[in-house]
Design an enzyme around this catalytic site. Structure first.
Site: not given
Ligand code: GUN
Length: 291
Positions: A54, A98, A121
């Site tokens: 990311k 995360q 998110d």
């Molecule tokens: N871990 C797995 N998928 C995601 C997501 O879409 N966002 C975040 N922050 N963590 C994750």
């Protein structure tokens, strides 16, 4: 029949190029550079890879990306203090914690602490509520990526039977809601299945669009798929150092009309949507005052 392979990598790259142009235009017109702050707690290797991916994608799009790394031993109050600091920092537009968080931390309390205007998110209850009421501020990244893939592939869910395997808060529930809504790229008849669903194969065989998000390697077999169906594989399972989806790709490709591969399907779209939401958050920061 051999299914059309939906190339998520190419579709995501096209979107990221468009976003980079929008980021540049925003910078020219307002001086604002979208800034994503990622919070990475502990040393889960998969999470570290996601956060790095990311970060690189943000930088390529001309955005600022910072990563806040904390040890797995961090206390709940220390983590909440960091989120508060990011909430109050006017140069930070998007905050991404995360997941999964190490045990001992209360995920719900921590996600709820992210300011709703920085919640890229779309995990905050205010943003989930807005999504359910069809007046979204942000769309959750993976479901938004799936909807985008369908649209870019010329697949219109309107009036179709969409079957979602999995009822997670991150994918299953929100994609079901989004495709059910009244509007472009939606208007589907939706069934959400889960571990207690009876006659599962009968239901999946009635799907025009089947979305697998259960985290079980190659769970969806050819017998579970209607000839000509579109199959979207959200699974990312590590099996003997190999990435495997929730769908048995080769046999299902012989039945479906279109299918997403793993890797290179939904995954790259999720990353692109983090960028899209960070750009949205940066634009929101101009028009909305935070409390
Ligand atoms: N871990 C797995 N998928 C995601 C997501 O879409 N966002 C975040 N922050 N963590 C994750």
């Amino acid at each position: 029949m051999t299914a059309q392979r939906i190339d998520g990598k190419a579709i995501a790259l096209k979107l990221r190029t468009e976003l980079a142009a929008e980021v540049a235009a925003l910078k020219t017109s307002t001086g604002i550079v979208p800034h994503l702050a990622a919070v990475l707690v502990g040393d889960d290797p998969a999470s570290a890879v996601y956060v790095r991916t990311k970060h690189q994608a943000c930088e390529k799009a001309g955005m600022v990306s910072t990563t806040h790394r904390l040890p797995a031993t961090v206390s709940q109050s220390e983590l909440l203090a960091l989120i508060q600091q990011l909430n109050e920092d006017p140069t930070v537009h998007g905050i991404l914690v995360q997941l999964p968080l190490p045990c001992g931390l209360d995920t719900t309390t921590i996600l709820d602490a992210v300011h709703p205007l920085k919640d890229v998110d779309c995990f905050h209850p205010e943003n989930v509520g807005r999504l359910v009421q069809n007046r979204p501020r942000f769309l959750p990244c993976t479901p938004q990526g799936i909807q985008w893939l369908l649209r870019e592939s010329g697949i219109n869910p309107a009036g179709k039977h969409v079957v979602v395997l999995g009822r997670s808060e991150i994918v299953g529930k929100p994609i079901g809601i989004m495709l059910l809504q009244k509007g472009l790229g939606a208007d589907a008849t939706v069934t959400i299945c889960h571990s207690r669903t009876q006659n599962l194969a009968e239901i999946t065989r009635s799907a025009d669009i089947l979305i697998a998000a259960i985290g079980r390697p190659e769970f969806v077999t050819a017998e579970m798929v209607k000839p000509g169906a579109v199959v979207i594989d959200v699974g990312v399972n590590r099996v003997e150092e190999r990435l495997v989806g929730d769908v048995a790709f080769e046999p299902v490709s012989e039945v479906a009309s279109a299918i997403t591969p793993v890797p290179g399907g939904v995954g790259p779209m999720t990353i692109a949507m983090v960028l899209k939401n960070t750009l949205t958050a940066a634009k929101l920061s101009q028009t909305t005052t935070k409390q």
